[in-house]
Motif scaffolding. Structure first.
Motif, PDB file in Angstrom:
ATOM      1  N   ALA A  96      21.169  49.248  90.993  1.00 29.38           N
ATOM      2  CA  ALA A  96      20.788  49.985  89.786  1.00 29.38           C
ATOM      3  C   ALA A  96      21.258  51.434  89.836  1.00 29.38           C
ATOM      4  CB  ALA A  96      19.276  49.924  89.599  1.00 29.38           C
ATOM      5  N   LYS A  97      21.474  51.966  91.036  1.00 23.13           N
ATOM      6  CA  LYS A  97      21.932  53.348  91.180  1.00 23.13           C
ATOM      7  C   LYS A  97      23.295  53.583  90.536  1.00 23.13           C
ATOM      8  CE  LYS A  97      18.755  55.545  93.656  1.00 23.13           C
ATOM      9  NZ  LYS A  97      18.140  56.816  93.205  1.00 23.13           N
ATOM     10  N   TYR A  98      24.075  52.520  90.438  1.00 21.04           N
ATOM     11  CA  TYR A  98      25.431  52.685  89.913  1.00 21.04           C
ATOM     12  C   TYR A  98      25.440  53.028  88.428  1.00 21.04           C
ATOM     13  CZ  TYR A  98      27.732  51.612  94.253  1.00 21.04           C
ATOM     14  OH  TYR A  98      28.192  51.694  95.545  1.00 21.04           O
ATOM     15  N   ARG A  99      24.407  52.624  87.721  1.00 22.41           N
ATOM     16  CA  ARG A  99      24.298  53.047  86.318  1.00 22.41           C
ATOM     17  C   ARG A  99      24.093  54.556  86.250  1.00 22.41           C
ATOM     18  NH1 ARG A  99      22.698  50.715  81.413  1.00 22.41           N
ATOM     19  NH2 ARG A  99      22.233  48.717  82.400  1.00 22.41           N
ATOM     20  N   GLU A 100      23.261  55.081  87.155  1.00 25.84           N
ATOM     21  CA  GLU A 100      22.999  56.516  87.208  1.00 25.84           C
ATOM     22  C   GLU A 100      24.225  57.294  87.687  1.00 25.84           C
ATOM     23  OE1 GLU A 100      20.531  59.430  90.238  1.00 25.84           O
ATOM     24  OE2 GLU A 100      19.711  57.445  89.784  1.00 25.84           O
ATOM     25  N   TRP A 101      24.871  56.792  88.748  1.00 25.98           N
ATOM     26  CA  TRP A 101      25.998  57.517  89.333  1.00 25.98           C
ATOM     27  C   TRP A 101      27.232  57.487  88.450  1.00 25.98           C
ATOM     28  CZ3 TRP A 101      25.434  54.681  94.673  1.00 25.98           C
ATOM     29  CH2 TRP A 101      24.331  55.217  95.348  1.00 25.98           C
ATOM     30  N   TYR A 102      27.574  56.303  87.911  1.00 29.22           N
ATOM     31  CA  TYR A 102      28.858  56.128  87.246  1.00 29.22           C
ATOM     32  C   TYR A 102      28.781  55.564  85.831  1.00 29.22           C
ATOM     33  CZ  TYR A 102      30.341  56.431  92.139  1.00 29.22           C
ATOM     34  OH  TYR A 102      30.523  56.820  93.434  1.00 29.22           O
ATOM     35  N   GLY A 103      27.612  55.083  85.427  1.00 29.29           N
ATOM     36  CA  GLY A 103      27.536  54.425  84.136  1.00 29.29           C
ATOM     37  C   GLY A 103      28.033  52.999  84.177  1.00 29.29           C
ATOM     38  N   ILE A 104      28.033  52.376  85.364  1.00 26.38           N
ATOM     39  CA  ILE A 104      28.459  50.987  85.535  1.00 26.38           C
ATOM     40  C   ILE A 104      27.262  50.184  86.025  1.00 26.38           C
ATOM     41  CG2 ILE A 104      30.007  49.406  86.746  1.00 26.38           C
ATOM     42  CD1 ILE A 104      31.982  51.703  87.054  1.00 26.38           C
ATOM     43  N   ASP A 105      26.934  49.106  85.323  1.00 26.87           N
ATOM     44  CA  ASP A 105      25.765  48.298  85.664  1.00 26.87           C
ATOM     45  C   ASP A 105      26.162  47.188  86.624  1.00 26.87           C
ATOM     46  OD1 ASP A 105      23.375  47.003  85.805  1.00 26.87           O
ATOM     47  OD2 ASP A 105      23.364  46.283  83.739  1.00 26.87           O
ATOM     48  N   LEU A 106      25.691  47.266  87.858  1.00 28.58           N
ATOM     49  CA  LEU A 106      25.965  46.238  88.856  1.00 28.58           C
ATOM     50  C   LEU A 106      24.751  45.353  89.128  1.00 28.58           C
ATOM     51  CD1 LEU A 106      27.985  48.211  91.599  1.00 28.58           C
ATOM     52  CD2 LEU A 106      28.861  46.983  89.598  1.00 28.58           C
ATOM     53  N   SER A 107      23.652  45.619  88.463  1.00 31.16           N
ATOM     54  CA  SER A 107      22.390  44.977  88.819  1.00 31.16           C
ATOM     55  C   SER A 107      22.378  43.469  88.558  1.00 31.16           C
ATOM     56  CB  SER A 107      21.237  45.639  88.065  1.00 31.16           C
ATOM     57  OG  SER A 107      21.426  45.534  86.663  1.00 31.16           O
ATOM     58  N   LYS A 108      23.269  42.967  87.719  1.00 34.05           N
ATOM     59  CA  LYS A 108      23.250  41.538  87.392  1.00 34.05           C
ATOM     60  C   LYS A 108      24.094  40.687  88.340  1.00 34.05           C
ATOM     61  CE  LYS A 108      26.914  42.217  83.946  1.00 34.05           C
ATOM     62  NZ  LYS A 108      27.303  42.038  82.520  1.00 34.05           N
ATOM     63  N   TYR A 109      24.794  41.329  89.284  1.00 32.71           N
ATOM     64  CA  TYR A 109      25.677  40.580  90.161  1.00 32.71           C
ATOM     65  C   TYR A 109      24.975  40.241  91.481  1.00 32.71           C
ATOM     66  CZ  TYR A 109      29.100  42.712  87.007  1.00 32.71           C
ATOM     67  OH  TYR A 109      29.786  43.143  85.898  1.00 32.71           O
ATOM     68  N   PRO A 110      25.236  39.054  92.038  1.00 37.19           N
ATOM     69  CA  PRO A 110      24.661  38.730  93.358  1.00 37.19           C
ATOM     70  C   PRO A 110      25.275  39.619  94.428  1.00 37.19           C
ATOM     71  CG  PRO A 110      26.227  37.036  92.653  1.00 37.19           C
ATOM     72  CD  PRO A 110      26.039  37.943  91.480  1.00 37.19           C
ATOM     73  N   ALA A 111      24.482  39.894  95.471  1.00 39.61           N
ATOM     74  CA  ALA A 111      24.948  40.725  96.577  1.00 39.61           C
ATOM     75  C   ALA A 111      24.644  40.036  97.901  1.00 39.61           C
ATOM     76  CB  ALA A 111      24.287  42.098  96.530  1.00 39.61           C
ATOM     77  N   VAL A 112      25.546  40.184  98.852  1.00 36.04           N
ATOM     78  CA  VAL A 112      25.370  39.643 100.200  1.00 36.04           C
ATOM     79  C   VAL A 112      25.529  40.803 101.174  1.00 36.04           C
ATOM     80  CG1 VAL A 112      26.222  38.050 101.949  1.00 36.04           C
ATOM     81  CG2 VAL A 112      26.279  37.394  99.522  1.00 36.04           C
ATOM     82  N   THR A 113      24.450  41.160 101.888  1.00 32.83           N
ATOM     83  CA  THR A 113      24.471  42.276 102.825  1.00 32.83           C
ATOM     84  C   THR A 113      23.648  41.921 104.057  1.00 32.83           C
ATOM     85  OG1 THR A 113      22.510  43.315 101.865  1.00 32.83           O
ATOM     86  CG2 THR A 113      24.637  43.956 100.932  1.00 32.83           C
ATOM     87  N   PHE A 114      23.726  42.759 105.086  1.00 33.47           N
ATOM     88  CA  PHE A 114      22.809  42.629 106.212  1.00 33.47           C
ATOM     89  C   PHE A 114      21.410  42.981 105.729  1.00 33.47           C
ATOM     90  CE2 PHE A 114      26.379  43.811 109.412  1.00 33.47           C
ATOM     91  CZ  PHE A 114      26.876  42.542 109.320  1.00 33.47           C
ATOM     92  N   PRO A 115      20.370  42.380 106.290  1.00 35.70           N
ATOM     93  CA  PRO A 115      19.007  42.590 105.781  1.00 35.70           C
ATOM     94  C   PRO A 115      18.353  43.887 106.262  1.00 35.70           C
ATOM     95  CG  PRO A 115      18.962  41.052 107.592  1.00 35.70           C
ATOM     96  CD  PRO A 115      20.418  41.362 107.358  1.00 35.70           C
ATOM     97  N   ILE A 116      19.119  44.968 106.369  1.00 36.00           N
ATOM     98  CA  ILE A 116      18.569  46.262 106.760  1.00 36.00           C
ATOM     99  C   ILE A 116      19.192  47.344 105.902  1.00 36.00           C
ATOM    100  CG2 ILE A 116      18.063  45.633 109.163  1.00 36.00           C
ATOM    101  CD1 ILE A 116      20.698  46.934 109.959  1.00 36.00           C
TER     102      ILE A 116
END
Length: 402
Positions: free
Chosen positions: A45-65
């Motif tokens: 959700a931060k990407y909407r604030e930083w750049y005006g690009i909404d990434l919140s609807k996309y799946p993400a795969v990261t380490f759990p930390i």
């Protein structure tokens, strides 16, 4: 259809994060679902604030930390979450902006796009000693990793890099892209082939000002923008440039906006403040104070834009800057950019003097700034950045994908 977008750390704003966010948006526009992969958890959700690009609807795969430290080492493991996403989503395309993806090539049944911000080989390969870009020679690297204990941190990174780094990207990837003409020439020196240039876009929430204030209505202010980090060379500016500039243009003011979200960045900001005061300069942290140098941490975009709209020049002090998104943002508001004669900021944004001024020494920087602050130059930097839209980036990337 899925497309993996792999980046080492999505958790802070920066040029690489902007490119990957713009890529995800662009791949979505082609009918593919982006899967964001990175080493640590982050808040899309931060990407909407930083750049005006909404990434919140996309799946993400990261380490759990979650982590902010060891960001350099995080580059070594970028392939792990990407490999997990490949197994789970079976993507048609993988877009990656790191070199450490050799393990991904073992069972490659997708198309791979590599985006090069800077060829790491030129830094770590002894063949490139003497180019001015190797470790021990490149100011961009040495400002940050040249002294103890960060030099040990760097050496450990290099050992891991040799283990996970793919070899020639033209043999590993299906498409090889770079951020600037300058980076393309460095890549050609390293790999023997010249990649295609795809400039990063301006963030959608950065407007190109239609009618900027005329020169006479602006103040003799110099603005700088970027995190409070060693390679930004704010210490050099307040000790070598600013004192001379104030003698040339007594009414000039220097305003430095910088991110300082970590103890390391905060410590550097304090160091710059002390050095400015030791140089005899009056320093403040708010624009309503009477000072010569203003160090403003974590400023809202509104305040940055207001200052840019009242200023005449934008100074970028980093040497061998691969691109320079802050320079592009300042140009969009009509400021004359003054940049070092190296890197993509000089070749692609200032276009070697067509849309801005360049320097190599502190004396040349003072001369260029004094010129930009005291006389209209007939430059319109907005012309150069007008084409750097997210839509144009998406169209160009779509052509390479096809």
């Amino acid at each position: 259809m899925y497309a993996v977008v792999a980046h080492h750390y999505w958790g802070t704003p920066g040029g690489g994060q902007l490119v990957c966010a713009a890529t995800a948006w662009s791949l979505d526009a082609t009918g593919r679902t982006p899967v964001l992969t990175g080493t640590f958890k982050f808040d899309p959700a931060k990407y909407r604030e930083w750049y005006g690009i909404d990434l919140s609807k996309y799946p993400a795969v990261t380490f759990p930390i979650s982590a902010r430290a060891f960001g350099l080492w995080a580059r070594l493991w970028v392939w792990r979450p990407a490999a997990k996403a490949v197994r789970k989503y079976k993507p048609e395309i993988v877009f990656i902006d790191e070199v450490t993806y050799k393990p991904l090539l073992k069972e490659k049944d997708y198309k791979l796009v590599e985006y090069i911000h800077f060829p790491f080989e030129v830094v770590v390969d002894p063949r490139f000693k003497g180019t001015g870009l190797a470790y021990g020679e490149d100011p961009y690297i040495m400002e940050r990793y040249g002294k103890f204990p960060l030099n040990l941190y760097w050496k450990t990174f290099v050992k891991g890099l040799r283990r996970y780094m793919r070899e020639n990207p033209f043999h590993a990837a299906d498409v090889v892209l770079v951020n600037s003409k300058w980076t393309a020439e460095v890549a050609k020196m390293v790999y023997g082939e010249r990649p295609a240039v795809l400039n990063p876009p301006l963030p959608p929430n950065v407007e190109i000002v239609e009618k900027p204030k005329p020169f006479d209505e602006r103040k003799p202010w110099v603005v700088m923008l970027g995190r409070f980090s060693q390679e930004k060379r704010y210490h050099w500016v307040v000790t070598q440039v600013a004192p001379r500039l104030f003698k040339e243009v007594p009414e000039a003011r220097l305003i430095i906006f910088g991110g300082a979200a970590t103890p390391t960045l905060q410590a550097y900001k304090e160091r710059v403040r002390r050095m400015a005061q030791e140089a005899g300069l009056k320093v403040a942290e708010t624009l309503d104070a009477d000072a010569q140098v203003y160090l403003i941490a974590n400023a809202p975009r509104r305040l940055i834009n207001e200052a840019m709209d009242r200023a005449r020049a934008f100074l970028h002090a980093t040497i061998n800057e691969h691109w320079g998104i802050a320079v592009a943002e300042a140009m969009a508001r009509g400021l004359t950019p003054v940049v070092h004669k190296s890197g993509g900021a000089w070749t692609d944004l200032a276009e070697e003097g067509r849309y801005g001024l360049g320097y190599q020494t502190a004396e040349e920087a003072v001369e260029a700034l004094a010129k930009a602050l005291t006389q209209p130059l007939g430059l319109d930097p907005r012309e150069r950045v007008a084409s750097l839209t997210l839509d144009n980036y998406a169209k160009a990337l779509s052509r390479y994908v096809r």
